[in-house]
Design an enzyme around this catalytic site. Sequence first.
Site, PDB file in Angstrom:
ATOM      1  N   HIS A   1      20.441  39.697  70.168  1.00 39.98           N
ATOM      2  CA  HIS A   1      20.991  38.493  69.546  1.00 39.98           C
ATOM      3  C   HIS A   1      19.905  37.418  69.379  1.00 39.98           C
ATOM      4  O   HIS A   1      20.022  36.537  68.544  1.00 39.98           O
ATOM      5  CB  HIS A   1      22.154  37.979  70.397  1.00 39.98           C
ATOM      6  CG  HIS A   1      23.056  37.053  69.658  1.00 39.98           C
ATOM      7  ND1 HIS A   1      23.735  37.429  68.517  1.00 39.98           N
ATOM      8  CD2 HIS A   1      23.394  35.752  69.875  1.00 39.98           C
ATOM      9  CE1 HIS A   1      24.448  36.402  68.074  1.00 39.98           C
ATOM     10  NE2 HIS A   1      24.252  35.383  68.877  1.00 39.98           N
TER      11      HIS A   1
ATOM     12  N   ASP B   1      21.870  44.078  68.762  1.00 42.39           N
ATOM     13  CA  ASP B   1      22.699  42.899  69.063  1.00 42.39           C
ATOM     14  C   ASP B   1      24.078  43.346  69.542  1.00 42.39           C
ATOM     15  O   ASP B   1      24.796  44.049  68.831  1.00 42.39           O
ATOM     16  CB  ASP B   1      22.827  42.028  67.795  1.00 42.39           C
ATOM     17  CG  ASP B   1      23.412  40.654  68.096  1.00 42.39           C
ATOM     18  OD1 ASP B   1      24.046  40.489  69.152  1.00 42.39           O
ATOM     19  OD2 ASP B   1      23.225  39.744  67.263  1.00 42.39           O
TER      20      ASP B   1
ATOM     21  N   SER C   1      23.675  32.455  64.508  1.00 38.79           N
ATOM     22  CA  SER C   1      24.858  32.874  65.250  1.00 38.79           C
ATOM     23  C   SER C   1      26.082  32.053  64.828  1.00 38.79           C
ATOM     24  O   SER C   1      26.486  32.117  63.675  1.00 38.79           O
ATOM     25  CB  SER C   1      24.541  32.773  66.748  1.00 38.79           C
ATOM     26  OG  SER C   1      25.554  33.367  67.512  1.00 38.79           O
TER      27      SER C   1
HETATM   28  C1  MLT Z   1      30.661  33.086  66.964  1.00 43.31           C
HETATM   29  O1  MLT Z   1      31.480  32.758  67.789  1.00 43.31           O
HETATM   30  O2  MLT Z   1      30.414  32.445  65.934  1.00 43.31           O
HETATM   31  C2  MLT Z   1      29.914  34.344  67.248  1.00 43.31           C
HETATM   32  O3  MLT Z   1      30.634  35.127  68.136  1.00 43.31           O
HETATM   33  C3  MLT Z   1      28.566  34.086  67.753  1.00 43.31           C
HETATM   34  C4  MLT Z   1      28.510  33.229  68.968  1.00 43.31           C
HETATM   35  O4  MLT Z   1      28.507  32.031  68.831  1.00 43.31           O
HETATM   36  O5  MLT Z   1      28.455  33.748  70.083  1.00 43.31           O
END
Ligand code: MLT
Length: 206
Positions: A187, A156, A106
């Site tokens: 996710h 996701d 992520s």
């Molecule tokens: C980010 O902010 O890098 C993406 O939206 C994923 C997350 O951290 O939620």
Amino acid sequence: MSSELDFVHRFVPGSSDRTLLLLHGTGGNEHQLIPLGRELDPAAALLSPRGKVLENGHARFFRRLAEGVFDLEDLQRRTDELAEFVLAAAAHYQFAVEKMVAVGYSNGANIAASILLRRAGVLQTAVLLRAMVPFLPEKLLDLSTVRVWIAGGKQDVIIAPAETQRLADLLQAAGANVSAHFFEAGHGLTNEEFVLVSRWLKKLGP
Ligand code: MLT
């Protein structure tokens, strides 16, 4: 500890030449991905920094203005800062940067992608789990020696699979060898992908 090792981090020595650079998602820390790293490669050393940005008390690797909307100036600065940390850690712990594999989830996958797109030569191999295009570079670097295993979740809602595919396409356009996978998942990560990543790492050799 040298002054450039300025991320809170854990380093766990391994018995092979490989080091996994573990990059957590929003709200994670330097401990969170250690068990996953060990599962993916029992022999590798593990380097796991904690993101320096706090969002409502949750650690991240760079600032965002809203979900999926990044503060590009901060992203640029944090990308360079993390790249410098990785190089300093390699010198300090004496591991080979070219044998390092980034494993990001992520937000951690997004900063790994940002290093790939901005800092030539720091990452040769990356596993990007639930990643998106962090920024659109004006000019693509030559990533023809880079290997990427990238995975999205078909359900996701935080990082849509189409966004993950966009990143896969961008990395491929830069010449990287990209292996893209999409799972019946949201996710959160699945065991199925851990098994596949572990196999892929084995195939790459020690
Ligand atoms: C980010 O902010 O890098 C993406 O939206 C994923 C997350 O951290 O939620």
